[in-house]
Design an enzyme around this catalytic site. Structure first.
Site, mmCIF file in Angstrom:
data_model
loop_
_atom_site.group_PDB
_atom_site.id
_atom_site.type_symbol
_atom_site.label_atom_id
_atom_site.label_comp_id
_atom_site.label_asym_id
_atom_site.label_seq_id
_atom_site.Cartn_x
_atom_site.Cartn_y
_atom_site.Cartn_z
ATOM 1 N N GLY A 11 14.203 10.062 17.787
ATOM 2 C CA GLY A 11 12.869 9.759 17.620
ATOM 3 C C GLY A 11 12.281 11.110 17.370
ATOM 4 O O GLY A 11 11.361 11.398 16.484
ATOM 5 N N CYS A 12 12.684 12.077 18.241
ATOM 6 C CA CYS A 12 12.065 13.534 17.785
ATOM 7 C C CYS A 12 12.549 14.107 16.777
ATOM 8 O O CYS A 12 11.901 14.787 15.800
ATOM 9 C CB CYS A 12 12.362 14.301 19.016
ATOM 10 S SG CYS A 12 11.445 13.878 20.531
ATOM 11 N N THR A 13 13.749 13.715 16.308
ATOM 12 C CA THR A 13 14.443 14.512 15.179
ATOM 13 C C THR A 13 13.861 13.861 13.757
ATOM 14 O O THR A 13 13.480 14.414 13.000
ATOM 15 C CB THR A 13 15.940 14.045 15.081
ATOM 16 O OG1 THR A 13 16.464 14.675 16.268
ATOM 17 C CG2 THR A 13 16.654 14.369 13.602
#
Length: 120
Positions: A11-13
């Protein structure tokens, strides 16, 4: 400025790459992007380099900045209450005044929604 839980997670990527891919349009609208997470600087350097991120990533391992901005605290994850990073985005003007504060944003689609909301 956006706060995210952990570099190099799916998700953060996705969120970081969405900011990367929209950076020119955001900059043209007078907006700069800064990402902040509790990751150590070495992990952030690897994340930046691996994903070709073109904006600053700041490290807050003691979570003091996250807490000060309300981006660390109790949240629900998989039905359980836990302490952690609350994915958040802030628009801060040139005088340091918070113009927009968004908490519990979704990693996927957040940048597109932000751009729509700001007409960027």
């Amino acid at each position: 400025m956006y706060f995210y839980p952990a570099a190099s997670t799916p998700g953060c990527t996705k969120q970081a790459c969405d900011f990367r891919d929209s950076l020119a349009e955001l900059n043209d609208a007078g907006l700069d992007v800064i990402g902040i997470s509790p990751d150590k600087p070495a992990k952030l350097v690897k994340f930046r380099d691996t994903e070709s991120l073109n904006f600053p990533l700041l490290s807050d391992p003691d979570r003091a900045t996250l807490a000060a901005w309300g981006a660390f605290g109790e949240k629900t994850m998989y039905g359980k209450k836990v302490q952690g990073v609350i994915r958040s985005t802030f628009l801060v003007d040139e005088n340091g005044k918070i113009e927009v504060a968004q908490y519990n944003v979704r990693a996927t689609g957040h940048v597109a929604k932000l751009r729509r909301d700001l007409s960027v």
